[in-house]
Design a protein around this motif. Structure first.
Motif, mmCIF file in Angstrom:
data_model
loop_
_atom_site.group_PDB
_atom_site.id
_atom_site.type_symbol
_atom_site.label_atom_id
_atom_site.label_comp_id
_atom_site.label_asym_id
_atom_site.label_seq_id
_atom_site.Cartn_x
_atom_site.Cartn_y
_atom_site.Cartn_z
ATOM 1 N N GLU A 46 46.792 -16.786 6.491
ATOM 2 C CA GLU A 46 46.773 -17.771 5.420
ATOM 3 C C GLU A 46 46.174 -17.109 4.185
ATOM 4 O OE1 GLU A 46 44.467 -21.092 6.772
ATOM 5 O OE2 GLU A 46 45.787 -21.477 8.470
ATOM 6 N N LEU A 47 46.797 -17.360 3.040
ATOM 7 C CA LEU A 47 46.305 -16.811 1.771
ATOM 8 C C LEU A 47 45.792 -17.940 0.885
ATOM 9 C CD1 LEU A 47 49.130 -14.286 0.816
ATOM 10 C CD2 LEU A 47 46.857 -13.759 1.709
ATOM 11 N N TYR A 48 44.731 -17.661 0.145
ATOM 12 C CA TYR A 48 44.146 -18.618 -0.774
ATOM 13 C C TYR A 48 43.986 -17.940 -2.137
ATOM 14 C CZ TYR A 48 43.285 -21.142 3.505
ATOM 15 O OH TYR A 48 43.453 -21.790 4.702
ATOM 16 N N PRO A 49 44.963 -18.171 -3.033
ATOM 17 C CA PRO A 49 44.883 -17.539 -4.353
ATOM 18 C C PRO A 49 43.760 -18.147 -5.186
ATOM 19 C CG PRO A 49 46.748 -19.031 -4.249
ATOM 20 C CD PRO A 49 46.154 -18.996 -2.879
ATOM 21 N N PRO A 50 43.238 -17.394 -6.148
ATOM 22 C CA PRO A 50 42.124 -17.878 -6.958
ATOM 23 C C PRO A 50 42.565 -18.718 -8.155
ATOM 24 C CG PRO A 50 42.589 -15.610 -7.513
ATOM 25 C CD PRO A 50 43.524 -15.977 -6.388
ATOM 26 N N TYR A 51 43.849 -19.043 -8.245
ATOM 27 C CA TYR A 51 44.374 -19.765 -9.397
ATOM 28 C C TYR A 51 45.649 -20.507 -9.006
ATOM 29 C CZ TYR A 51 46.487 -15.122 -9.327
ATOM 30 O OH TYR A 51 47.058 -13.946 -8.930
ATOM 31 N N ASP A 52 46.159 -21.316 -9.924
ATOM 32 C CA ASP A 52 47.435 -22.001 -9.747
ATOM 33 C C ASP A 52 48.544 -20.949 -9.793
ATOM 34 O OD1 ASP A 52 49.725 -23.554 -9.877
ATOM 35 O OD2 ASP A 52 49.190 -24.535 -11.762
ATOM 36 N N THR A 53 49.363 -20.888 -8.775
ATOM 37 C CA THR A 53 50.426 -19.881 -8.735
ATOM 38 C C THR A 53 51.667 -20.312 -9.525
ATOM 39 O OG1 THR A 53 51.259 -20.724 -6.632
ATOM 40 C CG2 THR A 53 49.649 -18.914 -6.547
ATOM 41 N N ASP A 54 51.656 -21.503 -10.069
ATOM 42 C CA ASP A 54 52.658 -21.957 -11.041
ATOM 43 C C ASP A 54 54.100 -21.686 -10.616
ATOM 44 O OD1 ASP A 54 53.487 -23.191 -13.372
ATOM 45 O OD2 ASP A 54 53.384 -21.345 -14.551
ATOM 46 N N GLY A 55 54.461 -22.131 -9.402
ATOM 47 C CA GLY A 55 55.839 -21.984 -8.941
ATOM 48 C C GLY A 55 56.143 -20.698 -8.212
ATOM 49 N N VAL A 56 55.176 -19.815 -8.068
ATOM 50 C CA VAL A 56 55.384 -18.588 -7.296
ATOM 51 C C VAL A 56 54.975 -18.878 -5.849
ATOM 52 C CG1 VAL A 56 54.712 -16.179 -6.950
ATOM 53 C CG2 VAL A 56 55.032 -17.074 -9.270
ATOM 54 N N ILE A 57 55.939 -18.717 -4.947
ATOM 55 C CA ILE A 57 55.708 -18.962 -3.524
ATOM 56 C C ILE A 57 55.264 -17.649 -2.890
ATOM 57 C CG2 ILE A 57 56.795 -19.676 -1.367
ATOM 58 C CD1 ILE A 57 58.840 -21.218 -3.164
ATOM 59 N N TYR A 58 54.243 -17.710 -2.042
ATOM 60 C CA TYR A 58 53.674 -16.500 -1.458
ATOM 61 C C TYR A 58 53.491 -16.672 0.046
ATOM 62 C CZ TYR A 58 49.645 -19.500 -1.975
ATOM 63 O OH TYR A 58 48.804 -20.577 -1.909
ATOM 64 N N GLN A 59 53.501 -15.551 0.752
ATOM 65 C CA GLN A 59 53.325 -15.533 2.204
ATOM 66 C C GLN A 59 52.868 -14.140 2.609
ATOM 67 O OE1 GLN A 59 56.783 -16.761 4.511
ATOM 68 N NE2 GLN A 59 56.565 -14.922 5.742
ATOM 69 N N ALA A 60 52.008 -14.074 3.604
ATOM 70 C CA ALA A 60 51.552 -12.770 4.098
ATOM 71 C C ALA A 60 51.908 -12.612 5.566
ATOM 72 C CB ALA A 60 50.050 -12.628 3.910
ATOM 73 N N THR A 61 52.231 -11.383 5.952
ATOM 74 C CA THR A 61 52.496 -11.055 7.343
ATOM 75 C C THR A 61 51.852 -9.710 7.656
ATOM 76 O OG1 THR A 61 54.590 -10.022 6.710
ATOM 77 C CG2 THR A 61 54.698 -12.281 7.487
ATOM 78 N N PRO A 62 51.433 -9.530 8.909
ATOM 79 C CA PRO A 62 50.909 -8.213 9.282
ATOM 80 C C PRO A 62 52.037 -7.190 9.251
ATOM 81 C CG PRO A 62 50.409 -9.868 10.968
ATOM 82 C CD PRO A 62 51.367 -10.478 10.011
ATOM 83 N N SER A 63 51.761 -6.026 8.701
ATOM 84 C CA SER A 63 52.775 -4.970 8.681
ATOM 85 C C SER A 63 52.427 -3.838 9.641
ATOM 86 C CB SER A 63 52.945 -4.420 7.265
ATOM 87 O OG SER A 63 51.730 -3.901 6.783
ATOM 88 N N ALA A 64 51.180 -3.797 10.054
ATOM 89 C CA ALA A 64 50.672 -2.810 11.009
ATOM 90 C C ALA A 64 49.247 -3.230 11.348
ATOM 91 C CB ALA A 64 50.680 -1.409 10.401
ATOM 92 N N SER A 65 48.613 -2.528 12.264
ATOM 93 C CA SER A 65 47.200 -2.800 12.523
ATOM 94 C C SER A 65 46.417 -2.566 11.238
ATOM 95 C CB SER A 65 46.664 -1.884 13.619
ATOM 96 O OG SER A 65 47.280 -2.197 14.846
ATOM 97 N N ASN A 66 45.564 -3.521 10.901
ATOM 98 C CA ASN A 66 44.688 -3.441 9.728
ATOM 99 C C ASN A 66 45.424 -3.462 8.392
ATOM 100 O OD1 ASN A 66 42.348 -3.209 11.402
ATOM 101 N ND2 ASN A 66 42.887 -1.072 11.725
#
Length: 119
Positions: free
Chosen positions: A70-90
């Motif tokens: 889960e990501l928590y941006p520090p501001y309003d992303t104003d229509g930009v959709i975001y997602q994070a996934t693991p790409s490798a260990s660490n």
């Protein structure tokens, strides 16, 4: 669905357990647990309308393939959709999509990261 009783089956009547296709929502199934809560500095790229981008690997010590992030941006992303996934260990990669009209250039900032894992 009329006539269907979801209060319990197979000897579990009245316990609130629903069994469907072998999945049981009781203590027999592990639920995701928070295994890591941290922050990262992330500077999203400038995105034109409808543009999609994936970041380079961002180090998040302790993340593993298969984790939920889960990501928590520090501001309003104003229509930009975001997602994070693991790409490798660490390491994680962040995907971004500008669903807004007009170019968006979000500022660099400190994003919150919460990692969950079935344990």
């Amino acid at each position: 669905m009329p006539g269907v009783d979801f209060r319990g089956t197979a000897g579990n009547t009245g316990t609130g357990i629903v069994i469907a296709d072998g999945f049981q929502t009781s203590s027999g199934v592990s639920t995701p647990k928070v295994v890591l809560s941290t922050t990262i500095t992330f500077d999203p790229p400038s995105l034109t309308t409808g543009a999609f981008a994936v970041s380079t690997a961002v180090t998040v010590t302790g993340v593993a393939l298969g984790d939920s992030i889960e990501l928590y941006p520090p501001y309003d992303t104003d229509g930009v959709i975001y997602q994070a996934t693991p790409s490798a260990s660490n390491a994680i990669k962040i995907s971004l999509f500008n669903a807004n009209s007009g170019t968006k250039d979000l500022a660099s900032g400190t994003w919150g990261v919460v990692v969950k894992r079935r344990v």
